[in-house]
Design a protein around this motif. Sequence first.
Motif, short mmCIF file in Angstrom:
data_model
loop_
_atom_site.label_atom_id
_atom_site.label_comp_id
_atom_site.label_asym_id
_atom_site.label_seq_id
_atom_site.Cartn_x
_atom_site.Cartn_y
_atom_site.Cartn_z
N ALA A 48 -92.45 9.16 -32.29
CA ALA A 48 -92.90 10.03 -31.19
C ALA A 48 -92.21 9.71 -29.88
N GLY A 49 -90.97 9.23 -29.98
CA GLY A 49 -90.18 9.02 -28.77
C GLY A 49 -89.67 10.33 -28.22
N VAL A 50 -88.70 10.27 -27.33
CA VAL A 50 -88.20 11.46 -26.65
C VAL A 50 -87.74 12.51 -27.65
N MET A 51 -86.90 12.12 -28.63
CA MET A 51 -86.38 13.10 -29.57
C MET A 51 -87.43 13.52 -30.59
N GLY A 52 -88.14 12.57 -31.16
CA GLY A 52 -89.12 12.92 -32.18
C GLY A 52 -90.18 13.88 -31.66
N ALA A 53 -90.72 13.60 -30.49
CA ALA A 53 -91.76 14.47 -29.93
C ALA A 53 -91.21 15.86 -29.67
N GLN A 54 -89.97 15.93 -29.18
CA GLN A 54 -89.42 17.25 -28.87
C GLN A 54 -89.00 18.02 -30.12
N ILE A 55 -88.61 17.33 -31.17
CA ILE A 55 -88.36 18.01 -32.45
C ILE A 55 -89.67 18.61 -32.96
N ALA A 56 -90.73 17.81 -32.87
CA ALA A 56 -92.05 18.31 -33.28
C ALA A 56 -92.44 19.52 -32.43
N HIS A 113 -79.04 15.75 -37.41
CA HIS A 113 -78.90 15.27 -36.04
C HIS A 113 -79.11 16.42 -35.05
N PHE A 114 -80.30 16.46 -34.44
CA PHE A 114 -80.59 17.41 -33.37
C PHE A 114 -79.96 16.89 -32.07
N PHE A 115 -79.59 17.83 -31.21
CA PHE A 115 -79.08 17.45 -29.89
C PHE A 115 -80.17 17.64 -28.85
N ASN A 116 -80.12 16.84 -27.81
CA ASN A 116 -81.17 16.78 -26.80
C ASN A 116 -80.85 17.68 -25.61
N PRO A 117 -81.79 18.56 -25.15
CA PRO A 117 -83.15 18.75 -25.67
C PRO A 117 -83.17 19.71 -26.86
N VAL A 145 -77.16 12.79 -16.77
CA VAL A 145 -78.26 13.49 -17.42
C VAL A 145 -78.54 12.92 -18.81
N VAL A 146 -77.49 12.65 -19.57
CA VAL A 146 -77.64 12.10 -20.91
C VAL A 146 -78.25 10.71 -20.87
N GLY A 147 -77.88 9.93 -19.86
CA GLY A 147 -78.31 8.54 -19.76
C GLY A 147 -77.13 7.63 -19.98
N LEU A 148 -76.81 6.80 -18.98
CA LEU A 148 -75.62 5.96 -19.09
C LEU A 148 -75.77 4.92 -20.19
N ASP A 149 -76.99 4.46 -20.45
CA ASP A 149 -77.19 3.52 -21.55
C ASP A 149 -76.95 4.18 -22.90
N THR A 150 -77.36 5.44 -23.02
CA THR A 150 -77.12 6.18 -24.27
C THR A 150 -75.63 6.38 -24.49
N LEU A 151 -74.92 6.76 -23.44
CA LEU A 151 -73.47 6.93 -23.54
C LEU A 151 -72.80 5.63 -23.96
N ALA A 152 -73.19 4.53 -23.34
CA ALA A 152 -72.60 3.24 -23.67
C ALA A 152 -72.88 2.85 -25.12
N HIS A 153 -74.07 3.18 -25.60
CA HIS A 153 -74.42 2.88 -27.00
C HIS A 153 -73.48 3.59 -27.96
N VAL A 154 -73.21 4.87 -27.69
CA VAL A 154 -72.32 5.63 -28.57
C VAL A 154 -70.90 5.06 -28.52
N GLY A 176 -72.80 21.78 -29.11
CA GLY A 176 -73.35 20.48 -28.76
C GLY A 176 -73.03 20.02 -27.35
N PHE A 177 -71.89 20.50 -26.79
CA PHE A 177 -71.48 20.07 -25.45
C PHE A 177 -71.34 21.24 -24.48
N GLY A 178 -71.66 22.44 -24.90
CA GLY A 178 -71.66 23.59 -24.00
C GLY A 178 -70.28 24.05 -23.59
#
Length: 813
Positions: A27-35, A159-163, A255-264, A392-394
């Motif tokens: 139920a995190g950011v992605m899970g809740a929004q997929i629901a 793999h859903f893209f956010n949001p 907007v994506v989140g710099l930590d998320t970008l760094a993780h990828v 995915g990237f507009g």
Amino acid sequence: MQSSESGQSQVSKGGRFQLRKVAVCGAGVMGAQIAAHCINAGVPVVLFDLAAKEGDKNAIVKKAIAGLKKLNPAPLGSPELADAIVPANYDEHLSLLAECDLVIEAIAERLDWKRDLYEKLAPAIRPDAIIASNTSGLSVTELSQALPENLRHRFCGVHFFNPPRYMTLVELIPTAHTEPRLLDLLETFLVSQLGKGVIRARDTPNFVANRIGVFGILSVFTQAEKYGLSYEVVDELTGTRLGRAKSGTFRTADVVGLDTLAHVIRTMDEQLPDDPFHSQYKVPPTLAALIEQGALGQKTGAGFYRKEGKAILRLDPATKSYVPADANIDEGVAAILAERDPAAKLKALHDSAHSQAQFLWAVLRDSFHYSAVHLADIADTARQLDLAMKWGFGHAQGPFEIWQAAGWHDVAQWINDDIAAGKTLSNAPLPEWATRGPVWEAQGVHTSAGSWNPTDKRFEGRSTLPVYERQIGAPRLVGETPSLDPTIVFEDEAVQCWTLPAPQPRDVLILSFKTKMHTLSPAVVRGVLRAVDLAEASYKALVIGQLTEPFSAGADLKAMLPVFEQGGPDAVEPIEREMQDMVLRVRYAQVPVVAAVAGMALGGGCELSVHCARRVAHFESYIGLVEVGIGLVPGAGGLTYGARRAAELQAEAAPDAPLLAYLKRFALAAATAQVSKSAIDARNIGYLQPSDPIVMNRHELLYVAARVALTMAESGWRPPLPAHFPVAGRDGIATLQAQLVNMKVGGFISEYDYEVALQVATVICGGDVDPGALVDEAWMLRLERLAFLHLLTQPKTQERIAGMLKTGKPVRN
């Protein structure tokens, strides 16, 4: 999906796939929004997470569900939909998984955590359910090893893209053991029921979109530093001017989140050691420093940019302080980017000596080079890669589309020249298929035969899944055959009237507008009248709808204003009357007229749609009477519709039900220029009715509308009979006026907003008549015309119209 007779689902029996319930685990950011998006589509969903250590064990999930109502952009079509999501936890409710036909895992990107969860879930999952991980880049094959062997063939990545509500792309990633038929069923569900654009990706790190997109971001970092460009200049250059998202590159990262970008980026660094571009897979020092400071972008209030009041500041990497942003774009480079000929544009960027142009050429060249080198590794065809970047990237076009449109041979030579000169980010040569053979001869990867498959060394056609036969007029990539070959019945400068090719219904006439934003000019109004006449004479039904959004932004103000300036209200009155006659002609046509609504249906567009016999609306439909924003009242039957519809609802409820209880929502919606936030919200307001279908996939809209119209015609549909109906009268006006006074005193509306809104209240209540007085549409339409023409003479209304035409934004005066 359980059968009461056999206990087997239709999936296992090979029957028609009807996915009746989904479980989302996490139920995190992605899970809740997929629901949330499943609920948007009317698909029942159970949302799982860990049991809370104290109190209500569902507390974690319930907090996530409550949070869905507060997020912006809104993941839900209407806030109350959150209440339909069933909360669950792993300690108490695993038995609920037996009711679910699709189980989506959406927890954090930790392989060990995901494996642990699968071991917990597996015994409770029905053996014929589809199981999927919403991983953004982990190995789907490795994840599958945590499942029992009897479930592995039913597992894949999704793999859903956010949001998830707004982003089109979903990547579907099979393992070597995934049953192909289940992939087809899942793709069909994602496309038609959730409205997604699906691509099949190889099981490689970060799949397709993030692999190409994040490399593109790294290229921008590198080239921006090389050419000495500031963040805001880069964002201006790599935003809409380049056919990409308005936020450009660094704002998008925030907007994506710099930590998320760094993780990828780290995933690529760790898992692709032999990649010829591996030297680029490093977290840039400035990005690493921001993360170290806790400046993670928009979610922490600071990243590459920081907002102070209304001012936007950008990071100065030299001083590590935030300074005012100033996007100074060279006029010559801006002119190049405005060039419409793609070949001339790219050649000009390539040949220019200006640093901004050279930066843009380098960024585009890097994307072409990287995409060509890695296509065979990550996707089946060039089409999948281009669609991944568009959805995915507009991006307006994928990298291969841009390359092909600009001239395949020339661009390939320029890339080879830069490789030889050591200017590229890798010295890897372009693959052989890019410089000789079928692609070279066809001058591109996309052809009428299909898109290039580098593994099979052939042009592969589009998917033959039946779900894609429902997509009428879906856009095609550069080089592909157009998706639609309509029969044009008549066409002029304002409208096009046509029929669908077989096997679609040929006896349903379709009318589309050609004006900018599909506004209702006098010529469009005449086109609607002509189409109704023709449909009554030779067809069974009429659909009014567009191949591209919006449905209609309303009346053509630019056409009306000069008429008013030359002749005053008397000159506008015939135009206004013609609009009213048009909506009545549609309402009382002898064939069913169906509006196919997507995107904006504002002002006159809303009025046209509500007078149709039925509406078929895309989920992302934004419908409203917005005339108050320009100092006018709805003048083409919008208030008439609200008054009549309120009376109908009162009659359906009870004879003694208060009319104002039903009228109020229509009145306040028009008085405040309320626009629906979705088709479901439009149904709540009353612009859509319960019988109006809502379509999740934009490209299925005309398919459904044509069949709805034909079914209505063949089931004996007849237009409504003109009738008198009660209005709220002077008592209703007084009640609404009191609410408007409160809104004015509270600062929610201006003094002039109040004056215009009071005109709305007066008209929708039927004017100065007794409560319950019976009136007809002619009475109401006359009140609309008088109020509209009166307001048109007011200086503040004229200021609002002039401001809207100049800036495109409402003027508050």
